[in-house]
Design a protein around this motif. Structure first.
Motif, PDB file in Angstrom:
ATOM      1  N   VAL A 179     -31.800 -18.562  15.895  1.00  0.00           N
ATOM      2  CA  VAL A 179     -30.802 -18.419  14.854  1.00  0.00           C
ATOM      3  C   VAL A 179     -30.779 -17.098  14.462  1.00  0.00           C
ATOM      4  O   VAL A 179     -31.927 -16.137  14.576  1.00  0.00           O
ATOM      5  CB  VAL A 179     -31.658 -19.045  13.623  1.00  0.00           C
ATOM      6  N   THR A 180     -29.638 -16.401  13.909  1.00  0.00           N
ATOM      7  CA  THR A 180     -29.457 -14.985  13.819  1.00  0.00           C
ATOM      8  C   THR A 180     -28.486 -14.874  12.603  1.00  0.00           C
ATOM      9  O   THR A 180     -27.900 -15.880  12.294  1.00  0.00           O
ATOM     10  CB  THR A 180     -28.598 -14.251  15.043  1.00  0.00           C
ATOM     11  N   SER A 181     -29.028 -13.769  11.911  1.00  0.00           N
ATOM     12  CA  SER A 181     -28.184 -13.455  10.753  1.00  0.00           C
ATOM     13  C   SER A 181     -27.620 -12.310  10.648  1.00  0.00           C
ATOM     14  O   SER A 181     -28.325 -11.119  11.196  1.00  0.00           O
ATOM     15  CB  SER A 181     -29.428 -13.468   9.381  1.00  0.00           C
ATOM     16  N   LYS A 182     -26.318 -11.922  10.393  1.00  0.00           N
ATOM     17  CA  LYS A 182     -25.716 -10.451  10.356  1.00  0.00           C
ATOM     18  C   LYS A 182     -24.883 -10.276   9.245  1.00  0.00           C
ATOM     19  O   LYS A 182     -24.317 -11.372   8.565  1.00  0.00           O
ATOM     20  CB  LYS A 182     -24.789 -10.650  11.790  1.00  0.00           C
ATOM     21  N   SER A 204     -22.506 -11.856   4.323  1.00  0.00           N
ATOM     22  CA  SER A 204     -23.411 -12.007   5.775  1.00  0.00           C
ATOM     23  C   SER A 204     -23.186 -13.392   6.258  1.00  0.00           C
ATOM     24  O   SER A 204     -22.549 -14.291   5.427  1.00  0.00           O
ATOM     25  CB  SER A 204     -24.825 -11.787   5.513  1.00  0.00           C
ATOM     26  N   TYR A 205     -23.541 -13.689   7.396  1.00  0.00           N
ATOM     27  CA  TYR A 205     -23.506 -15.060   7.907  1.00  0.00           C
ATOM     28  C   TYR A 205     -24.656 -15.388   8.919  1.00  0.00           C
ATOM     29  O   TYR A 205     -25.430 -14.411   9.282  1.00  0.00           O
ATOM     30  CB  TYR A 205     -22.095 -15.299   8.876  1.00  0.00           C
ATOM     31  N   VAL A 206     -24.928 -16.614   8.812  1.00  0.00           N
ATOM     32  CA  VAL A 206     -26.142 -17.131   9.554  1.00  0.00           C
ATOM     33  C   VAL A 206     -25.471 -18.058  10.896  1.00  0.00           C
ATOM     34  O   VAL A 206     -24.746 -19.016  10.735  1.00  0.00           O
ATOM     35  CB  VAL A 206     -26.950 -18.069   8.973  1.00  0.00           C
ATOM     36  N   ASP A 207     -25.820 -17.633  12.254  1.00  0.00           N
ATOM     37  CA  ASP A 207     -25.418 -18.283  13.435  1.00  0.00           C
ATOM     38  C   ASP A 207     -26.653 -19.383  13.513  1.00  0.00           C
ATOM     39  O   ASP A 207     -27.731 -18.632  13.963  1.00  0.00           O
ATOM     40  CB  ASP A 207     -24.993 -17.227  14.448  1.00  0.00           C
ATOM     41  N   PHE A 208     -26.542 -20.597  13.698  1.00  0.00           N
ATOM     42  CA  PHE A 208     -27.673 -21.528  13.895  1.00  0.00           C
ATOM     43  C   PHE A 208     -27.970 -21.495  15.390  1.00  0.00           C
ATOM     44  O   PHE A 208     -28.922 -22.077  15.657  1.00  0.00           O
ATOM     45  CB  PHE A 208     -27.355 -22.696  13.240  1.00  0.00           C
ATOM     46  N   GLY A 209     -27.163 -20.836  16.421  1.00  0.00           N
ATOM     47  CA  GLY A 209     -27.407 -20.801  17.603  1.00  0.00           C
ATOM     48  C   GLY A 209     -26.657 -22.405  18.231  1.00  0.00           C
ATOM     49  O   GLY A 209     -26.393 -22.324  19.664  1.00  0.00           O
TER      50      GLY A 209
END
Length: 145
Positions: A3-6, A115-120
């Motif tokens: 999981v990444t947040s950008k 921002s956004y979160v990519d759950f992967g």
């Protein structure tokens, strides 16, 4: 699953132009499908976001982030934007991204993305609860160098 947040790059432009007030504006978190392609360089307003999810227990536009705070720690030079965890109870849905944006302005063309979160990978619920538990450091941080 990583999981990444950008941040959206233009979030800082919006903040310096007084379009975002993290602790007094209505900050929301919406969910999008894997068909959405976040673009940190060009996406600045909610009107750029496509493929918002639909599903039981989900309301278009997402949920409001409660308890939003902005702090600065001098010893580490870190600015932290924080707020309460968000959830969708009793939901049946599938999402790949969570998008954080300022819902206060009147139209999607003027609502700044933050921002956004990519759950992967896709995350799903079936008559369950999807919860986003923010990192202990905050929803998003910036180290000032």
């Amino acid at each position: 699953m990583a999981v990444t947040s950008k941040y959206y790059g233009k979030a800082f432009l919006s903040a310096f132009n007084k379009e975002i007030d993290w602790d007094t504006d209505t900050i929301k978190v919406m969910l999008c499908t894997s068909a959405y392609s976040p673009d940190q360089d060009t996406h600045q307003y909610k009107s750029s976001v496509t493929n918002e999810i639909t599903g039981t227990g989900y309301t278009a536009g997402g949920v409001t982030l409660t308890g939003a705070t902005a702090t600065y720690t001098g010893g580490t030079n870190v600015i932290a934007l924080d707020g309460g965890d968000v959830s969708w109870a009793g939901s049946t849905l599938t999402a790949r991204y969570a998008v954080v944006y300022d819902a206060t302005p009147g139209t999607d063309a003027t609502r700044p993305l933050i921002s956004y979160v990519d759950f992967g990978a896709d995350v799903s619920t079936t008559a369950g609860t999807l919860t986003i538990t923010w990192d202990a450091a905050g929803v998003a941080t910036v180290t000032v160098a």
